[in-house]
Scaffold this motif. Sequence first.
Motif, short mmCIF file in Angstrom:
data_model
loop_
_atom_site.label_atom_id
_atom_site.label_comp_id
_atom_site.label_asym_id
_atom_site.label_seq_id
_atom_site.Cartn_x
_atom_site.Cartn_y
_atom_site.Cartn_z
N UNK A 186 34.58 42.51 29.02
CA UNK A 186 34.77 43.63 29.93
C UNK A 186 34.69 43.19 31.38
N UNK A 187 33.73 42.33 31.71
CA UNK A 187 33.58 41.84 33.09
C UNK A 187 34.82 41.04 33.48
N UNK A 188 35.31 40.21 32.59
CA UNK A 188 36.52 39.43 32.88
C UNK A 188 37.71 40.34 33.14
N UNK A 189 37.90 41.36 32.30
CA UNK A 189 39.00 42.29 32.49
C UNK A 189 38.86 43.07 33.79
N UNK A 190 37.64 43.45 34.14
CA UNK A 190 37.41 44.18 35.39
C UNK A 190 37.77 43.31 36.60
N UNK A 191 37.31 42.06 36.60
CA UNK A 191 37.64 41.16 37.71
C UNK A 191 39.15 40.90 37.77
N UNK A 192 39.78 40.73 36.63
CA UNK A 192 41.23 40.51 36.60
C UNK A 192 41.97 41.73 37.15
N UNK A 193 41.53 42.92 36.79
CA UNK A 193 42.17 44.14 37.28
C UNK A 193 41.99 44.29 38.78
N UNK A 194 40.81 43.99 39.29
CA UNK A 194 40.56 44.08 40.72
C UNK A 194 41.41 43.06 41.48
N UNK A 195 41.51 41.84 40.95
CA UNK A 195 42.33 40.80 41.58
C UNK A 195 43.80 41.22 41.60
N UNK A 196 44.31 41.71 40.49
CA UNK A 196 45.71 42.12 40.42
C UNK A 196 45.99 43.30 41.34
#
Length: 77
Positions: A17-27
């Motif tokens: 979940x943390x990885x997906x959240x960081x990826x979404x914020x970056x994108x």
Amino acid sequence: MRNYQNQPTRQHEVLGFVFLAFAAIFMLGQWSDWVAESDEFRFRVLECMTDRSKAEYMRCSKLVSEQHEQGQAYAGR
């Protein structure tokens, strides 16, 4: 702790979940930068145009592109 049922542990779920959240914020940040840059280009082209013809658009878009490549600030018409 070993998980013999090949099920994700709570730690793996949180990490995912943390990885997906960081990826979404970056994108979202990358998309926002792209939109801001393309909007700035369009506004500068519209400011340059004296009429709404295609030839005038092509002239101004080329002018704004060249100024951007040279790193100059837009000076107007």
